[in-house]
Design a protein around this motif. Structure first.
Motif, short mmCIF file in Angstrom:
data_model
loop_
_atom_site.label_atom_id
_atom_site.label_comp_id
_atom_site.label_asym_id
_atom_site.label_seq_id
_atom_site.Cartn_x
_atom_site.Cartn_y
_atom_site.Cartn_z
N ARG A 75 0.85 -1.18 0.00
CA ARG A 75 0.00 0.00 0.00
C ARG A 75 0.88 1.23 0.00
N LEU A 76 0.26 2.36 -0.32
CA LEU A 76 0.99 3.62 -0.20
C LEU A 76 1.18 3.91 1.27
N LYS A 77 2.14 4.74 1.59
CA LYS A 77 2.36 5.14 2.98
C LYS A 77 1.14 5.89 3.48
N ALA A 78 0.91 5.83 4.79
CA ALA A 78 -0.20 6.57 5.39
C ALA A 78 -0.10 8.04 4.99
N GLY A 79 -1.23 8.62 4.63
CA GLY A 79 -1.26 10.02 4.25
C GLY A 79 -1.04 10.27 2.76
N GLN A 80 -0.71 9.24 2.00
CA GLN A 80 -0.52 9.39 0.55
C GLN A 80 -1.75 8.88 -0.18
N GLN A 81 -2.26 9.67 -1.10
CA GLN A 81 -3.44 9.30 -1.86
C GLN A 81 -3.06 8.57 -3.14
N ASN A 82 -3.93 7.63 -3.54
CA ASN A 82 -3.78 7.06 -4.87
C ASN A 82 -4.53 7.96 -5.85
N LYS A 83 -4.50 7.64 -7.13
CA LYS A 83 -5.11 8.51 -8.14
C LYS A 83 -6.63 8.63 -7.97
N THR A 84 -7.28 7.55 -7.60
CA THR A 84 -8.74 7.58 -7.44
C THR A 84 -9.12 8.44 -6.24
N GLU A 85 -8.39 8.31 -5.15
CA GLU A 85 -8.65 9.14 -3.96
C GLU A 85 -8.43 10.62 -4.26
N ALA A 86 -7.37 10.93 -5.00
CA ALA A 86 -7.10 12.32 -5.36
C ALA A 86 -8.21 12.88 -6.26
N ALA A 87 -8.70 12.07 -7.18
CA ALA A 87 -9.80 12.51 -8.05
C ALA A 87 -11.06 12.74 -7.23
N TYR A 88 -11.32 11.89 -6.25
CA TYR A 88 -12.50 12.06 -5.41
C TYR A 88 -12.39 13.33 -4.55
N GLU A 89 -11.18 13.66 -4.13
CA GLU A 89 -11.01 14.88 -3.34
C GLU A 89 -11.44 16.11 -4.13
N ALA A 90 -11.27 16.10 -5.44
CA ALA A 90 -11.74 17.22 -6.27
C ALA A 90 -13.26 17.35 -6.14
N THR A 91 -13.97 16.23 -6.06
CA THR A 91 -15.42 16.25 -5.85
C THR A 91 -15.76 16.84 -4.49
N LEU A 92 -14.99 16.45 -3.47
CA LEU A 92 -15.23 17.00 -2.13
C LEU A 92 -14.97 18.51 -2.09
N ARG A 93 -13.91 18.96 -2.78
CA ARG A 93 -13.62 20.40 -2.83
C ARG A 93 -14.78 21.16 -3.48
N ALA A 94 -15.34 20.60 -4.55
CA ALA A 94 -16.47 21.26 -5.23
C ALA A 94 -17.69 21.30 -4.31
N ARG A 95 -17.94 20.23 -3.57
CA ARG A 95 -19.07 20.21 -2.64
C ARG A 95 -18.85 21.19 -1.48
N GLU A 96 -17.59 21.34 -1.06
CA GLU A 96 -17.27 22.32 -0.02
C GLU A 96 -17.52 23.73 -0.54
N ALA A 97 -17.10 24.02 -1.76
CA ALA A 97 -17.31 25.34 -2.36
C ALA A 97 -18.80 25.65 -2.51
N ALA A 98 -19.61 24.62 -2.74
CA ALA A 98 -21.06 24.79 -2.88
C ALA A 98 -21.77 24.89 -1.54
N GLY A 99 -21.03 24.69 -0.44
CA GLY A 99 -21.62 24.81 0.89
C GLY A 99 -22.25 23.54 1.43
N GLU A 100 -22.13 22.42 0.70
CA GLU A 100 -22.69 21.15 1.17
C GLU A 100 -21.84 20.53 2.27
N ILE A 101 -20.54 20.76 2.20
CA ILE A 101 -19.56 20.20 3.14
C ILE A 101 -18.86 21.36 3.83
N VAL A 102 -18.66 21.25 5.15
CA VAL A 102 -17.94 22.31 5.85
C VAL A 102 -16.50 21.90 6.20
N TRP A 103 -16.23 20.57 6.14
CA TRP A 103 -14.89 20.10 6.48
C TRP A 103 -14.71 18.69 5.95
N TYR A 104 -13.50 18.37 5.52
CA TYR A 104 -13.14 16.99 5.20
C TYR A 104 -11.64 16.83 5.42
#
Length: 124
Positions: free
Chosen positions: A19-48
């Motif tokens: 596995r990757l070291k703790a704290g390192q994202q794989n490509k799928t996790e990094a792509a999903y974080e972009a979705t979380l950032r967009a949801r945060e910008a839209a006000g749906e998420i306050v923290w992740y």
């Protein structure tokens, strides 16, 4: 030259061992974080936070969801980003969902030919 061991035991072909070291994202996790950032910008998420929680399931058994997420409502969710289920990951998320008052989601990347985006499985 760096060499990596591979295994052909899992369905679907070759998989890298380890596995990757703790704290390192794989490509799928990094792509999903972009979705979380967009949801945060839209006000749906306050923290992740990536690997922001470590949950004890039993003595010497822990589960660390890929993302801990706080919705605008204050509800905490644990998001597990998957290409496919492996090892005991499915069992751990089910056990965690029974033990903790959070909403648990498994998120799977959809193929571009299927329109992209994410499929979600909810564990409650």
């Amino acid at each position: 030259m760096v060499r990596h061991k591979v295994s052909t035991k899992a369905a679907g072909g070759l998989l890298a061992l380890g596995r990757l070291k703790a704290g390192q994202q794989n490509k799928t996790e990094a792509a999903y974080e972009a979705t979380l950032r967009a949801r945060e910008a839209a006000g749906e998420i306050v923290w992740y936070r990536f690997e922001g929680l470590k949950l004890r399931l039993a003595d010497s058994t822990f589960y660390t969801p890929d993302y801990a997420v706080m919705l605008a409502s204050g509800q905490i969710e644990c998001h597990e980003v998957k290409g496919r289920w492996m090892d005991d990951a499915r069992a751990k998320i089910k056990i965690a969902a029974e033990m903790y008052p959070f909403r648990f989601l498994a998120v799977f990347a959809k193929a571009k030919k299927d329109g992209g985006g994410w499929d979600v499985e909810v564990f409650e």
